[in-house]
Design an enzyme around this catalytic site. Structure first.
Site, short mmCIF file in Angstrom:
data_model
loop_
_atom_site.label_atom_id
_atom_site.label_comp_id
_atom_site.label_asym_id
_atom_site.label_seq_id
_atom_site.Cartn_x
_atom_site.Cartn_y
_atom_site.Cartn_z
N GLN A 71 0.81 -1.22 0.00
CA GLN A 71 0.00 0.00 0.00
C GLN A 71 0.85 1.27 0.00
OE1 GLN A 71 -3.14 -0.17 2.97
NE2 GLN A 71 -3.75 -2.22 2.32
N ARG A 92 -10.99 1.30 -0.06
CA ARG A 92 -10.54 -0.07 -0.26
C ARG A 92 -10.71 -0.51 -1.71
NH1 ARG A 92 -13.45 -5.45 2.08
NH2 ARG A 92 -14.94 -4.72 0.52
N TYR A 131 -1.33 -10.33 3.11
CA TYR A 131 -2.44 -11.08 2.52
C TYR A 131 -2.41 -11.11 1.00
CZ TYR A 131 -4.76 -6.45 2.23
OH TYR A 131 -5.06 -5.13 1.99
N HIS A 215 -7.28 -12.18 8.73
CA HIS A 215 -7.55 -10.84 8.21
C HIS A 215 -8.56 -10.11 9.07
CE1 HIS A 215 -9.44 -7.66 5.85
NE2 HIS A 215 -8.22 -7.48 5.37
N ARG A 218 -14.84 -10.82 9.49
CA ARG A 218 -15.68 -10.86 8.29
C ARG A 218 -15.04 -11.70 7.19
NH1 ARG A 218 -13.28 -5.68 7.91
NH2 ARG A 218 -12.13 -5.37 5.94
N HIS A 280 -6.22 -2.23 15.37
CA HIS A 280 -7.18 -1.12 15.34
C HIS A 280 -8.04 -1.14 16.59
CE1 HIS A 280 -5.87 -0.15 11.37
NE2 HIS A 280 -6.32 -1.27 10.85
N ASP A 331 0.53 0.91 9.01
CA ASP A 331 -0.56 0.33 8.21
C ASP A 331 -0.44 0.66 6.73
OD1 ASP A 331 -2.96 -0.72 7.34
OD2 ASP A 331 -4.19 0.22 8.87
#
Length: 470
Positions: A71, A92, A131, A215, A218, A280, A331
Site C-alpha cells: 500500500q 478499499r 495477505y 484478516h 468478516r 485497530h 498500516d
C-alpha cells in the site's frame, strides 16, 4: 551490510529499569557477536578508547506492529473525492487496483523503499500483515511464497527486522461464503497459512521471524479461525494478529451475523493470550477492553491510517488504564515515522475530549505524555513482533536511534525534555543514525543503500502508475 560495531558510547540513553524509561548519562553499550546487547553500563563519563562515540542522545528503535507494504505504492493517490461520499470501503475498492497488478519484483522495490523510510522514521522492526499471495489472475505462483520472499528480500536489503504474518483470508463478508473477484489474490486456507509460517520461520534468515494472522472476522469463519488456532497450539515464538472493530459497519455486520460485537464475540469464542494482537480495535466498549485485559492480548493502534480512512478514535485512556499492551503501526503508510503516530494518537484524544496531555498519568508517576506513549509502544511492540525482550536491555537485539541535538526541534532544550520535543515539536527530523543488530544502517539521515533503493522504487512506481492510471 555495514560492519558490526561491538562497542558504543552514548552521552545519553533512554533505559527502562522496570519502572518506565528515563535518561541516563555516559552509557557504554556492548554488542555481542550475535547482534544483541551483551552489557549496558550507564554512568561512564569518559568513553572507552575503543568505543564508537555516538553524537547525540540514544533511544531504542520501535516496532512498527502493522504494515501492508504494497500500500506504500498507493500513498497520496486516494486524496480526491469524485462522488457524493468517500469512506473506508470506497478507499478499499480503489486500493485493490494496486493489489491486483503489483508483481513480485515491484513489491520488492516498493517494500525496500518503504523499509528504508521506516528505518529513517525510527522503526527497526516491522510486522508485515501479508495477505497478497497469488498471481494477478488468482492462480498460485510456482513458489506459493513468491511474494513473501519478495518482502523478506526487501527487508534483508535494507537491514530492518521483519516479522512476517501470512494471513487467513477466505470470504468477502459475514454473509458471503467466497471472496469477491477483486480479492482473488488473497485466498488462503488455515493449512496454507500455517505452512507459510513454518517455511518462513525455518528459513532462519537473519532478522526474520514469523507469526500468523487472520484478516478479520468478516474474512474468515469461526471454523477456519479455530483450525488455524489448533495448528498454532505449539507456536510459542510468534504472534497472532487480527484486524478487528476498525469500522462501525463491521461492528454492525458482526452483530447481525453473530449476535455480538467483534471484540465481544472473539473473546467469547476463543481463548486469547499474549500472542494475540488486536489491530485497530477502534470501536471497543469498556466491557470489551476489560475482557482483552484479562486475556493478556495486546492492541495495535495505527493513528495516521485510522485518521486518513476516517475510522474513528480508539479509546486510548481506557486501553492504557486497563494495562493492555499497546503498540503502533503505520498500516497504509501515509505516515512513516513513529513520532507522528504518537503525536496524532494523543492529538486525537485532545480533539475528542477538549483536554490536554490525555495520555499522561501523573498519579501513577507518568506526568510526561510522550514518555508514557513511547514506553507503552516499546513494550507492546515486543509482544506484537514475538520477542521476549526489546529495547536497551541485555539480551535484546542491539537496535538504537541516535538523535541530533542540533536539530531545530531539540536545540537548546533541557536534555530531560528531548523525548517531549521529538514527539510534539514539529517539523522534526532528529533521527540522525539508526543501528539494527549492532550495524549502522542510517547515517546522517540517509540509508546506506539510498540511491539504489530510490531508483528501484521510482521504476516500480512509474510502471504501476502510468499517467492513465494515476
Amino acid at each position: 551490510m555495514p560492519p558490526l560495531q561491538p562497542l558504543l558510547w552514548a552521552p545519553q540513553a533512554w533505559i527502562d529499569q522496570g519502572h518506565g524509561g528515563q535518561w541516563h548519562t555516559g552509557v557504554v553499550l556492548h554488542v555481542g557477536s550475535d547482534g544483541h546487547w551483551s552489557a549496558i553500563q550507564p554512568g561512564v563519563a569518559v568513553p572507552p578508547a575503543d568505543a564508537r562515540v555516538l553524537a547525540g542522545p540514544v533511544l531504542p528503535g520501535l516496532v512498527n506492529a502493522h504494515s501492508h507494504a504494497f500500500q506504500r505504492a498507493f500513498a497520496g493517490l486516494a486524496e480526491r473525492r469524485e462522488g457524493e461520499a468517500d469512506d473506508f470501503w470506497s478507499w478499499r475498492d480503489r486500493m485493490y487496483r494496486v493489489a491486483l497488478r503489483i508483481s513480485p519484483a515491484q513489491l520488492q522495490a516498493v517494500a525496500a523503499e518503504l523499509y528504508s523510510e521506516l528505518l529513517r522514521g525510527g522503526y527497526t522492526q516491522v510486522c508485515e500483515f501479508h495477505y497478497l499471495q497469488h498471481q494477478p489472475d488468482g492462480s498460485p505462483y510456482a513458489d506459493p511464497l513468491a511474494l513473501s520472499w519478495a518482502l523478506a528480500d526487501a527487508a534483508q536489503a535494507t537491514g530492518i527486522g521483519l516479522t512476517m504474518l501470512p494471513v487467513l483470508y477466505q470470504r468477502a463478508g459475514f454473509a458471503q461464503a467466497t471472496l469477491r473477484e477483486d480479492q482473488r489474490r488473497f485466498a488462503t486456507t488455515p493449512a496454507a497459512v500455517w505452512h507459510a509460517r513454518q517455511a518462513l520461520q525455518q528459513a532462519r534468515r537473519p532478522l526474520l521471524n514469523a507469526g500468523i494472522a487472520v484478516h478479520s472476522l468478516r474474512a474468515a469463519s469461526r471454523k477456519s479461525i479455530a483450525e488455524l488456532q489448533r495448528l498454532s497450539e505449539g507456536m510459542d515464538d510468534g504472534p497472532l494478529h487480527i484486524h478487528i472493530a476498525e469500522q462501525t459497519q463491521e461492528v454492525d455486520d458482526c452483530r447481525a451475523a453473530n449476535g455480538a460485537r467483534p471484540i465481544e464475540w472473539l473473546c467469547r469464542e476463543f481463548t486469547l493470550d499474549a500472542r494475540w494482537q488486536l489491530v485497530h480495535a477502534t470501536h471497543a466498549l469498556p466491557s470489551e477492553i476489560e475482557a482483552v485485559a484479562r486475556s493478556g492480548a495486546g492492541v495495535v493502534i495505527c493513528p495516521s491510517t485510522e485518521g486518513n480512512l476516517g475510522d474513528g478514535f480508539a479509546d486510548l485512556p481506557s486501553w492504557l488504564g486497563a494495562g493492555v499492551p499497546m503498540s503502533i503501526g503505520s498500516d497504509s503508510h501515509v505516515t512513516r515515522a513513529w513520532p507522528e503516530e504518537l503525536r496524532w494518537l494523543e492529538y486525537g484524544q485532545r480533539l475528542l475530549k477538549r483536554q490536554r496531555n490525555v495520555a499522561a498519568a501523573p498519579v501513577e508517576g507518568h506526568p510526561a505524555t510522550a514518555s508514557r506513549l513511547f514506553d507503552a509502544a516499546l513494550a507492546g511492540g515486543a509482544a506484537a513482533a514475538g520477542f521476549a525482550s526489546w529495547g536497551l536491555e541485555v539480551g535484546a537485539r542491539a537496535d538504537l536511534l541516535v538523535l541530533d541535538p542540533q536539530d531545530s526541534a531539540l536545540l537548546g532544550l533541557p536534555p530531560e525534555r528531548t523525548l517531549d520535543a521529538l514527539v510534539f515539536s514539529s517539523p522534526c527530523d532528529a533521527v540522525r543514525e539508526v543501528y539494527v543488530a549492532g550495524r549502522r544502517v542510517v547515517h546522517e539521515r540517509r540509508h546506506w543503500q539510498h540511491e539504489a533503493l530510490h531508483t528501484g522504487f521510482d521504476s516500480a512506481m512509474q510502471a504501476l502508475w502510468a499517467p492513465a492510471d494515476a
